[in-house]
Design an enzyme around this catalytic site. Structure first.
Site, short mmCIF file in Angstrom:
data_model
loop_
_atom_site.label_atom_id
_atom_site.label_comp_id
_atom_site.label_asym_id
_atom_site.label_seq_id
_atom_site.Cartn_x
_atom_site.Cartn_y
_atom_site.Cartn_z
N PRO A 8 0.82 -1.21 0.00
CA PRO A 8 0.00 0.00 0.00
C PRO A 8 0.86 1.27 0.00
CG PRO A 8 -0.76 -1.56 1.65
CD PRO A 8 0.56 -2.06 1.16
N GLU A 9 0.67 2.08 -1.03
CA GLU A 9 1.36 3.36 -1.11
C GLU A 9 0.34 4.47 -0.86
OE1 GLU A 9 4.45 3.15 -1.27
OE2 GLU A 9 5.04 1.43 -2.46
N LYS A 68 1.72 7.57 3.95
CA LYS A 68 1.14 6.23 4.01
C LYS A 68 0.42 5.96 5.34
CE LYS A 68 5.07 4.72 1.19
NZ LYS A 68 6.21 3.79 1.07
N ARG A 90 0.72 -10.41 6.26
CA ARG A 90 2.11 -10.58 6.70
C ARG A 90 2.42 -9.89 8.02
NH1 ARG A 90 6.39 -10.09 1.90
NH2 ARG A 90 7.62 -11.06 3.56
N ARG A 125 21.16 18.35 -1.87
CA ARG A 125 21.68 17.03 -1.47
C ARG A 125 22.52 16.40 -2.58
NH1 ARG A 125 18.27 14.88 2.58
NH2 ARG A 125 19.66 13.07 2.61
N ARG A 130 16.80 -1.11 -4.99
CA ARG A 130 15.40 -1.17 -5.40
C ARG A 130 15.31 -1.33 -6.91
NH1 ARG A 130 12.17 1.01 -1.39
NH2 ARG A 130 10.53 -0.15 -2.49
#
Length: 276
Positions: free
Chosen positions: A2-3, A58, A112, A151, A262
């Site tokens: 879920p985002e 989230k 989970r 950054r 990722r």
């Protein structure tokens, strides 16, 4: 996983179902998902009326008529549902709130068990405690650019950093960078102000599109990169591999590699790699 778009969909579901309802019972089937001790959770919820909902990144907040807010974080597999009789409870219901007026039960579902339920003094207090940045839908173009441009870090990990802006997950960041035509291995300091505005516009486009489709990626526009991911075969009307090509350039193959551990998808033509 879920985002932000999924959590916003959950929030709207809860808002429609539960606002105005009084919590008559708190049913805990698995205390593993509780980040607040069960006795404290019950004391904070029983007899309270749900007065509203909100969201930050989230995180979904249930606002109560008195006391703290209830914070839902859905982890990797969290979801919400509703049922009336125990025999109809969704599988993997870990916690259920019994709503007095409707007789329904609001289920926190999590196969989970990486999701968490907790009480917080307020949404702002939770944001501060978890060091979360502004919501990805609320952050201004100027603030996002300022946070990124100072950054010397790769853009993709920066956009995934919830302390910079809350709510962007892996596929969303890939989509945002594709729509903005920026390579994920660019450094934040390399962004121009014009690119910063394009990035912000892409965040708004991707998130509002996903929310409007209730996070059903199969219904996203054919111009979206998400259809190149292995688990999506919805954009393959002609051949089994049609969706693996850039939606802007039909002969350019989408590339997959890893950034910061990722899985990452890019178009080598739309998103030129930075010079070595």
């Amino acid at each position: 996983m879920p985002e932000l778009p999924e959590v916003e969909t959950y929030r709207r579901f809860i808002d429609e179902l539960a606002v105005g309802q009084t919590i008559a019972a708190v049913q805990v089937n698995d205390a593993h998902v509780l980040a607040t001790p069960e006795d404290q959770l019950r004391a904070g919820l029983l007899g309270r009326t749900i007065t509203g909902t909100s969201r930050l990144g989230k995180n979904c907040f249930l606002e109560l008529d008195h006391g703290p807010v209830l914070v839902l974080h859905f982890g990797m597999t969290g979801d919400v549902g509703t049922y009336r009789d125990e025999a109809d409870a969704p599988r993997f219901t870990r916690v259920a709130l019994h709503l007095a007026d409707s007789g329904l039960r609001l289920a926190f579902i999590d196969p989970r068990k990486f999701g968490r339920i907790r009480l917080a003094a307020s949404a702002a207090a939770h944001q501060q405690a978890k060091k979360l940045g502004p919501d990805a839908l609320a952050i201004s173009a100027a603030e996002l650019y300022q946070k990124l441009a100072r950054r010397k870090t790769l853009l993709k990990p920066l956009l995934l950093d919830q302390s910079i802006t809350a709510g962007l997950g892996n596929w969303i960041v890939d989509e945002v960078l594709f729509q903005a035509k920026i390579h994920p291995e660019r450094l934040g300091v390399s962004l121009t102000e014009k690119e910063g505005k394009a990035l912000h516009a892409a965040v708004q486009l991707v998130l509002t599109t996903a929310i409007s489709q209730e996070a059903n990626y199969r219904n996203f526009p054919a111009s979206f990169l998400i259809h190149a991911r292995e688990w999506d075969t919805s954009a393959t009307p002609i051949s089994a591999d049609a969706h693996t090509f850039c939606p802007r350039h039909s002969k350019v193959k989408i590339e997959k590699f890893y950034v910061g551990g990722r899985a990452t998808y890019t178009c080598p033509r739309c998103q030129p790699a930075p010079a070595a």
